[in-house]
Design a protein around this motif. Sequence first.
Motif, short mmCIF file in Angstrom:
data_model
loop_
_atom_site.label_atom_id
_atom_site.label_comp_id
_atom_site.label_asym_id
_atom_site.label_seq_id
_atom_site.Cartn_x
_atom_site.Cartn_y
_atom_site.Cartn_z
N VAL A 15 0.86 -1.20 0.00
CA VAL A 15 0.00 0.00 0.00
C VAL A 15 0.88 1.24 0.00
O VAL A 15 0.58 2.22 -0.67
CB VAL A 15 -0.96 0.01 1.21
N TYR A 16 2.00 1.16 0.71
CA TYR A 16 2.89 2.32 0.77
C TYR A 16 3.53 2.59 -0.59
O TYR A 16 3.82 3.74 -0.93
CB TYR A 16 3.94 2.11 1.87
N GLU A 17 3.75 1.56 -1.38
CA GLU A 17 4.24 1.74 -2.75
C GLU A 17 3.18 2.45 -3.59
O GLU A 17 3.48 3.35 -4.38
CB GLU A 17 4.60 0.39 -3.38
N LEU A 47 -7.41 -1.50 -3.08
CA LEU A 47 -7.14 -0.09 -3.39
C LEU A 47 -6.52 -0.02 -4.77
O LEU A 47 -5.64 -0.83 -5.10
CB LEU A 47 -6.18 0.49 -2.35
N ALA A 48 -6.97 0.93 -5.58
CA ALA A 48 -6.48 1.01 -6.96
C ALA A 48 -6.40 2.46 -7.43
O ALA A 48 -7.15 3.32 -6.96
CB ALA A 48 -7.38 0.21 -7.89
N ALA A 54 1.46 7.48 -20.53
CA ALA A 54 2.69 8.25 -20.62
C ALA A 54 2.93 8.61 -22.09
O ALA A 54 2.80 7.76 -22.97
CB ALA A 54 3.86 7.44 -20.09
N ASN A 55 3.24 9.86 -22.33
CA ASN A 55 3.52 10.38 -23.67
C ASN A 55 2.39 10.03 -24.64
O ASN A 55 1.25 10.31 -24.37
CB ASN A 55 4.88 9.89 -24.16
N ASP A 56 2.71 9.39 -25.76
CA ASP A 56 1.71 9.10 -26.78
C ASP A 56 1.26 7.64 -26.76
O ASP A 56 0.70 7.15 -27.74
CB ASP A 56 2.26 9.43 -28.17
N SER A 57 1.50 6.94 -25.67
CA SER A 57 1.15 5.51 -25.63
C SER A 57 -0.36 5.33 -25.51
O SER A 57 -1.11 6.26 -25.21
CB SER A 57 1.85 4.82 -24.47
N ASN A 58 -0.79 4.12 -25.77
CA ASN A 58 -2.21 3.76 -25.69
C ASN A 58 -2.43 2.83 -24.49
O ASN A 58 -3.31 1.99 -24.50
CB ASN A 58 -2.63 3.07 -26.99
N PHE A 59 -1.60 2.97 -23.46
CA PHE A 59 -1.58 2.09 -22.31
C PHE A 59 -1.93 2.87 -21.05
O PHE A 59 -1.24 3.82 -20.68
CB PHE A 59 -0.18 1.47 -22.18
N MET A 60 -3.03 2.49 -20.41
CA MET A 60 -3.46 3.13 -19.17
C MET A 60 -3.28 2.13 -18.03
O MET A 60 -4.02 1.16 -17.94
CB MET A 60 -4.92 3.56 -19.27
N PRO A 61 -2.28 2.34 -17.16
CA PRO A 61 -2.06 1.39 -16.08
C PRO A 61 -3.07 1.58 -14.95
O PRO A 61 -3.47 2.69 -14.63
CB PRO A 61 -0.64 1.72 -15.60
N ILE A 62 -3.45 0.46 -14.36
CA ILE A 62 -4.29 0.46 -13.16
C ILE A 62 -3.51 -0.31 -12.11
O ILE A 62 -3.38 -1.53 -12.19
CB ILE A 62 -5.66 -0.20 -13.40
N TYR A 63 -2.95 0.41 -11.16
CA TYR A 63 -2.19 -0.22 -10.08
C TYR A 63 -3.18 -0.63 -8.99
O TYR A 63 -4.06 0.15 -8.61
CB TYR A 63 -1.16 0.74 -9.51
N ILE A 64 -3.03 -1.87 -8.49
CA ILE A 64 -3.99 -2.38 -7.52
C ILE A 64 -3.29 -3.16 -6.41
O ILE A 64 -2.32 -3.89 -6.67
CB ILE A 64 -5.08 -3.24 -8.20
N CYS A 65 -3.78 -2.98 -5.21
CA CYS A 65 -3.43 -3.81 -4.05
C CYS A 65 -4.68 -4.62 -3.78
O CYS A 65 -5.69 -4.08 -3.30
CB CYS A 65 -3.07 -2.95 -2.84
N ARG A 66 -4.66 -5.89 -4.12
CA ARG A 66 -5.88 -6.70 -4.20
C ARG A 66 -6.24 -7.41 -2.91
O ARG A 66 -5.56 -8.31 -2.47
CB ARG A 66 -5.75 -7.72 -5.34
N GLU A 67 -7.35 -7.02 -2.31
CA GLU A 67 -8.11 -7.74 -1.28
C GLU A 67 -7.33 -8.14 -0.03
O GLU A 67 -7.74 -9.02 0.69
CB GLU A 67 -8.77 -8.98 -1.89
N GLY A 68 -6.24 -7.49 0.27
CA GLY A 68 -5.48 -7.85 1.47
C GLY A 68 -5.93 -7.13 2.71
O GLY A 68 -5.54 -7.48 3.81
N ILE A 69 -6.75 -6.11 2.55
CA ILE A 69 -7.21 -5.33 3.69
C ILE A 69 -8.58 -5.83 4.10
O ILE A 69 -9.52 -5.80 3.31
CB ILE A 69 -7.25 -3.82 3.34
N ARG A 79 -4.66 1.62 6.67
CA ARG A 79 -4.14 1.67 5.30
C ARG A 79 -5.15 2.31 4.35
O ARG A 79 -4.79 3.06 3.46
CB ARG A 79 -3.76 0.27 4.83
N ARG A 80 -6.43 2.01 4.55
CA ARG A 80 -7.47 2.64 3.73
C ARG A 80 -7.51 4.14 3.97
O ARG A 80 -7.61 4.93 3.03
CB ARG A 80 -8.83 2.01 4.03
N LEU A 81 -7.42 4.56 5.23
CA LEU A 81 -7.44 5.98 5.55
C LEU A 81 -6.23 6.70 4.95
O LEU A 81 -6.36 7.82 4.43
CB LEU A 81 -7.48 6.19 7.07
#
Length: 129
Positions: A15-17, A47-48, A54-69, A79-81
């Motif tokens: 989560v800190y990352e 949490l996501a 970035a720049n002209d790319s067609n890539f949208m990242p979705i960073y997720i911390c999955r179901e550990g909380i 961590r949610r707060l």
Amino acid sequence: MQQYFIELGEGYGDVYELLELLKTNEHRLHRTFIFSSEIEGKQAISLAATFKPANDSNFMPIYICREGIKEDGEKKSKRRLLFEQAAEQSGSEPIPISVKHSSEFADTRLFFQYITGILRLNNLVPPLR
């Protein structure tokens, strides 16, 4: 626009990352999300954060911390707060969304496709091009 999930972990130290990604990429931040599902009578929180390409790319990242909380009742975890506070400091109010638990899917990729579909249907991420 193609969205890809990048799983950081299950919501413990990672989560800190995610918080650091919010802070250092504030100019690219698109939206933040809090996905909640129920398992064994408890809320499992993911949490996501989505970032603009970035720049002209067609890539949208979705960073997720999955179901550990895990949360019981009305009390939010620390961590949610912290995530909510970091998102608001970056100019985003986290959007809460109730979803199925990932254990209901045969593969994590299917779970991420399910989440992507929900986000696209609600116009929370751009459509596929």
